[in-house]
Scaffold this motif. Structure first.
Motif, PDB file in Angstrom:
ATOM      1  N   GLU A 185       0.838  -1.200   0.000  1.00  0.00           N
ATOM      2  CA  GLU A 185       0.000   0.000   0.000  1.00  0.00           C
ATOM      3  C   GLU A 185       0.876   1.255   0.000  1.00  0.00           C
ATOM      4  O   GLU A 185       0.580   2.223  -0.713  1.00  0.00           O
ATOM      5  CB  GLU A 185      -0.925  -0.006   1.217  1.00  0.00           C
ATOM      6  N   LEU A 186       1.963   1.232   0.758  1.00  0.00           N
ATOM      7  CA  LEU A 186       2.898   2.363   0.741  1.00  0.00           C
ATOM      8  C   LEU A 186       3.513   2.527  -0.647  1.00  0.00           C
ATOM      9  O   LEU A 186       3.644   3.644  -1.153  1.00  0.00           O
ATOM     10  CB  LEU A 186       3.997   2.152   1.785  1.00  0.00           C
ATOM     11  N   ARG A 187       3.902   1.414  -1.253  1.00  0.00           N
ATOM     12  CA  ARG A 187       4.488   1.480  -2.592  1.00  0.00           C
ATOM     13  C   ARG A 187       3.519   2.109  -3.579  1.00  0.00           C
ATOM     14  O   ARG A 187       3.892   2.981  -4.376  1.00  0.00           O
ATOM     15  CB  ARG A 187       4.865   0.075  -3.053  1.00  0.00           C
ATOM     16  N   ASP A 188       2.261   1.676  -3.523  1.00  0.00           N
ATOM     17  CA  ASP A 188       1.271   2.175  -4.471  1.00  0.00           C
ATOM     18  C   ASP A 188       0.995   3.664  -4.270  1.00  0.00           C
ATOM     19  O   ASP A 188       0.836   4.409  -5.247  1.00  0.00           O
ATOM     20  CB  ASP A 188      -0.033   1.375  -4.329  1.00  0.00           C
ATOM     21  N   ARG A 257       6.991   3.890  10.863  1.00  0.00           N
ATOM     22  CA  ARG A 257       8.402   4.289  10.745  1.00  0.00           C
ATOM     23  C   ARG A 257       8.862   4.229   9.290  1.00  0.00           C
ATOM     24  O   ARG A 257       9.620   5.092   8.834  1.00  0.00           O
ATOM     25  CB  ARG A 257       9.282   3.381  11.603  1.00  0.00           C
ATOM     26  N   THR A 258       8.415   3.211   8.585  1.00  0.00           N
ATOM     27  CA  THR A 258       8.788   3.088   7.178  1.00  0.00           C
ATOM     28  C   THR A 258       8.219   4.252   6.368  1.00  0.00           C
ATOM     29  O   THR A 258       8.914   4.830   5.522  1.00  0.00           O
ATOM     30  CB  THR A 258       8.284   1.750   6.610  1.00  0.00           C
ATOM     31  N   GLU A 259       6.974   4.612   6.640  1.00  0.00           N
ATOM     32  CA  GLU A 259       6.370   5.735   5.916  1.00  0.00           C
ATOM     33  C   GLU A 259       7.067   7.048   6.277  1.00  0.00           C
ATOM     34  O   GLU A 259       7.260   7.914   5.421  1.00  0.00           O
ATOM     35  CB  GLU A 259       4.884   5.831   6.220  1.00  0.00           C
ATOM     36  N   TRP A 260       7.445   7.204   7.540  1.00  0.00           N
ATOM     37  CA  TRP A 260       8.181   8.412   7.944  1.00  0.00           C
ATOM     38  C   TRP A 260       9.469   8.547   7.128  1.00  0.00           C
ATOM     39  O   TRP A 260       9.792   9.642   6.653  1.00  0.00           O
ATOM     40  CB  TRP A 260       8.509   8.351   9.432  1.00  0.00           C
ATOM     41  N   ALA A 261      10.184   7.432   6.954  1.00  0.00           N
ATOM     42  CA  ALA A 261      11.416   7.467   6.158  1.00  0.00           C
ATOM     43  C   ALA A 261      11.108   7.830   4.710  1.00  0.00           C
ATOM     44  O   ALA A 261      11.835   8.619   4.084  1.00  0.00           O
ATOM     45  CB  ALA A 261      12.126   6.113   6.240  1.00  0.00           C
ATOM     46  N   LEU A 262      10.043   7.272   4.168  1.00  0.00           N
ATOM     47  CA  LEU A 262       9.648   7.609   2.794  1.00  0.00           C
ATOM     48  C   LEU A 262       9.406   9.107   2.640  1.00  0.00           C
ATOM     49  O   LEU A 262       9.853   9.734   1.671  1.00  0.00           O
ATOM     50  CB  LEU A 262       8.380   6.847   2.406  1.00  0.00           C
ATOM     51  N   SER A 273      -1.031  13.823   0.232  1.00  0.00           N
ATOM     52  CA  SER A 273      -1.394  14.876   1.182  1.00  0.00           C
ATOM     53  C   SER A 273      -1.572  14.333   2.588  1.00  0.00           C
ATOM     54  O   SER A 273      -1.347  15.047   3.582  1.00  0.00           O
ATOM     55  CB  SER A 273      -2.680  15.577   0.724  1.00  0.00           C
ATOM     56  N   GLU A 274      -1.953  13.062   2.716  1.00  0.00           N
ATOM     57  CA  GLU A 274      -2.163  12.462   4.025  1.00  0.00           C
ATOM     58  C   GLU A 274      -1.312  11.199   4.163  1.00  0.00           C
ATOM     59  O   GLU A 274      -0.984  10.544   3.185  1.00  0.00           O
ATOM     60  CB  GLU A 274      -3.639  12.105   4.225  1.00  0.00           C
ATOM     61  N   HIS A 275      -0.988  10.875   5.415  1.00  0.00           N
ATOM     62  CA  HIS A 275      -0.251   9.641   5.688  1.00  0.00           C
ATOM     63  C   HIS A 275      -1.130   8.431   5.412  1.00  0.00           C
ATOM     64  O   HIS A 275      -2.345   8.454   5.674  1.00  0.00           O
ATOM     65  CB  HIS A 275       0.206   9.606   7.146  1.00  0.00           C
ATOM     66  N   VAL A 276      -0.528   7.392   4.925  1.00  0.00           N
ATOM     67  CA  VAL A 276      -1.246   6.128   4.742  1.00  0.00           C
ATOM     68  C   VAL A 276      -1.471   5.467   6.101  1.00  0.00           C
ATOM     69  O   VAL A 276      -2.546   4.927   6.391  1.00  0.00           O
ATOM     70  CB  VAL A 276      -0.454   5.181   3.814  1.00  0.00           C
ATOM     71  N   PHE A 277      -0.452   5.512   6.943  1.00  0.00           N
ATOM     72  CA  PHE A 277      -0.518   4.941   8.290  1.00  0.00           C
ATOM     73  C   PHE A 277      -0.184   6.039   9.300  1.00  0.00           C
ATOM     74  O   PHE A 277       0.983   6.178   9.692  1.00  0.00           O
ATOM     75  CB  PHE A 277       0.444   3.758   8.428  1.00  0.00           C
ATOM     76  N   SER A 292       2.465   0.986  24.533  1.00  0.00           N
ATOM     77  CA  SER A 292       1.243   1.226  23.784  1.00  0.00           C
ATOM     78  C   SER A 292       1.501   1.789  22.401  1.00  0.00           C
ATOM     79  O   SER A 292       0.600   2.275  21.744  1.00  0.00           O
ATOM     80  CB  SER A 292       0.347   2.203  24.559  1.00  0.00           C
ATOM     81  N   ALA A 293       2.756   1.737  21.934  1.00  0.00           N
ATOM     82  CA  ALA A 293       3.088   2.229  20.595  1.00  0.00           C
ATOM     83  C   ALA A 293       2.387   1.389  19.547  1.00  0.00           C
ATOM     84  O   ALA A 293       2.052   0.228  19.772  1.00  0.00           O
ATOM     85  CB  ALA A 293       4.602   2.183  20.378  1.00  0.00           C
ATOM     86  N   PRO A 294       2.166   1.945  18.352  1.00  0.00           N
ATOM     87  CA  PRO A 294       1.479   1.205  17.287  1.00  0.00           C
ATOM     88  C   PRO A 294       2.202  -0.100  16.979  1.00  0.00           C
ATOM     89  O   PRO A 294       3.424  -0.129  16.909  1.00  0.00           O
ATOM     90  CB  PRO A 294       1.517   2.159  16.103  1.00  0.00           C
ATOM     91  N   HIS A 295       1.457  -1.151  16.777  1.00  0.00           N
ATOM     92  CA  HIS A 295       2.067  -2.455  16.482  1.00  0.00           C
ATOM     93  C   HIS A 295       2.603  -2.464  15.068  1.00  0.00           C
ATOM     94  O   HIS A 295       2.074  -1.826  14.175  1.00  0.00           O
ATOM     95  CB  HIS A 295       1.004  -3.556  16.670  1.00  0.00           C
ATOM     96  N   ALA A 296       3.683  -3.255  14.889  1.00  0.00           N
ATOM     97  CA  ALA A 296       4.329  -3.287  13.581  1.00  0.00           C
ATOM     98  C   ALA A 296       3.420  -3.888  12.527  1.00  0.00           C
ATOM     99  O   ALA A 296       3.403  -3.460  11.399  1.00  0.00           O
ATOM    100  CB  ALA A 296       5.640  -4.056  13.673  1.00  0.00           C
ATOM    101  N   GLY A 297       2.703  -4.940  12.932  1.00  0.00           N
ATOM    102  CA  GLY A 297       1.786  -5.729  12.158  1.00  0.00           C
ATOM    103  C   GLY A 297       1.635  -5.552  10.668  1.00  0.00           C
ATOM    104  O   GLY A 297       2.461  -4.987  10.003  1.00  0.00           O
ATOM    105  N   GLY A 298       0.548  -6.017  10.129  1.00  0.00           N
ATOM    106  CA  GLY A 298       0.288  -5.961   8.712  1.00  0.00           C
ATOM    107  C   GLY A 298      -0.518  -4.741   8.340  1.00  0.00           C
ATOM    108  O   GLY A 298      -0.510  -3.739   9.012  1.00  0.00           O
ATOM    109  N   ALA A 299      -1.222  -4.839   7.246  1.00  0.00           N
ATOM    110  CA  ALA A 299      -1.986  -3.707   6.743  1.00  0.00           C
ATOM    111  C   ALA A 299      -3.171  -3.467   7.650  1.00  0.00           C
ATOM    112  O   ALA A 299      -3.593  -4.311   8.415  1.00  0.00           O
ATOM    113  CB  ALA A 299      -2.465  -3.988   5.316  1.00  0.00           C
ATOM    114  N   ARG A 300      -3.717  -2.267   7.499  1.00  0.00           N
ATOM    115  CA  ARG A 300      -4.857  -1.921   8.321  1.00  0.00           C
ATOM    116  C   ARG A 300      -6.062  -2.790   7.940  1.00  0.00           C
ATOM    117  O   ARG A 300      -6.243  -3.115   6.773  1.00  0.00           O
ATOM    118  CB  ARG A 300      -5.227  -0.442   8.135  1.00  0.00           C
TER     119      ARG A 300
END
Length: 300
Positions: A185-188, A257-262, A273-277, A292-300
């Protein structure tokens, strides 16, 4: 000064920094100690053969001494420039050109020195990756989406999955059982490249084929450190994976974290315009726990 720097960071940046088990001061201490050790060895290389060289010609010892002095000066300059770059978060004394010296020369020697004083390889590598990330970020460069490569390890894929993603990530059915669906989803949304590699050889082949300008790589400390070395001078920003089941089995990665780096490396005009995650700031207890940080997990 360290506390002031931390308070100025966004929550996701603080979370990324906290994911590394070692601090920058470990790297600074190791690179300083390693430089001193190498300089001492160079001095001995001049002093010990001094008498023998003098028998060849009176000038020879001084020529050899001049070469040793130049080498000591280069090492001292590179170490000082690197430390200043780390502290001030911007290139100083041409330190931008010295990232290769750190990667190719200092890391192997620092690992030996660190092991000699009882430091684990994981801590040394973690400190190195953290410093490498800040050096890459300090360059302040942004790239066209097609020049950005998300390079993932195959252990992110669910171990029960029957589809092979190594050569074609499009085989993923996006079931959400592993982080690959979220990464797709981030790639797309960002228009970058996404590939999955099983090891260093395939990773290098992928880099040659895609010819990126920057790599955002996810892996463990060992694979990230070796990958950064292998791909130099190509800049690599490392994101540590999470290993709830042990190494190389159903690992996870924070999509935030991956999206932040992107968003730090893709041209601003190409950013959604908006974050995916979207990142949710973790609630901290009195000890600074981020349970209580967001879990690494899979897609929403």
């Amino acid at each position: 000064m360290q506390q002031n720097d931390e308070s100025a960071l966004s929550p996701i940046e603080q979370e990324i920094r906290a994911s590394f088990v070692a601090r920058k001061r470990l790297f600074i201490g190791l690179i300083t100690g390693t430089s001193i050790l190498v300089c001492v060895i160079l001095v001995l290389l001049w002093v010990v053969p001094y008498v023998g060289l003098r028998e060849l010609h009176p000038v020879v010892p001084w020529l050899w001494g001049a070469l040793v002095a130049v080498a000591i000066g280069l090492i001292a300059w590179s170490s000082l420039a690197m430390v200043l770059n780390i502290l001030f978060k911007r290139p100083i004394l041409f330190s931008k050109r010295l990232r290769g010296l750190t990667i190719k020369l200092f890391l192997p020697v620092m690992t030996l020195v660190g092991r000699a004083v009882g430091l684990s390889k994981e801590k040394i590598r973690s400190s190195f990756i953290k410093v490498n990330n800040e050096l890459v970020l300090s360059e302040g460069k942004r790239y066209a989406p097609e020049k950005v490569l998300l390079l993932m390890p195959h252990c992110l894929q669910n171990s029960m999955c029957k589809y092979r993603l190594t050569y074609n990530v499009e085989n993923c059915k996006r079931c959400g059982m592993c982080p690959i669906a979220g990464l797709l989803e981030l790639r797309d949304r960002y228009g970058v490249h996404l590939t999955v590699a099983t090891g260093g050889t395939i990773a290098r082949r992928i880099v040659v084929q895609t010819r990126p300008k920057v790599i955002i790589a996810v892996a463990c400390e060992r694979d990230l450190a070796s990958g950064i070395q292998d791909t130099y001078p190509l800049p690599v920003y490392g994101v540590l994976n999470e290993r709830p089941h042990g190494p190389c089995l159903d690992t996870q990665v924070s999509l935030q974290r991956t999206e932040w780096a992107l968003r730090r490396f893709v041209h601003e005009e190409a950013l959604p315009s908006e974050h995916v995650f979207p990142h949710t700031e973790p609630e901290l207890d009195v000890r600074g726990d981020t349970s209580s940080a967001p879990h690494a997990g899979g897609a929403r």
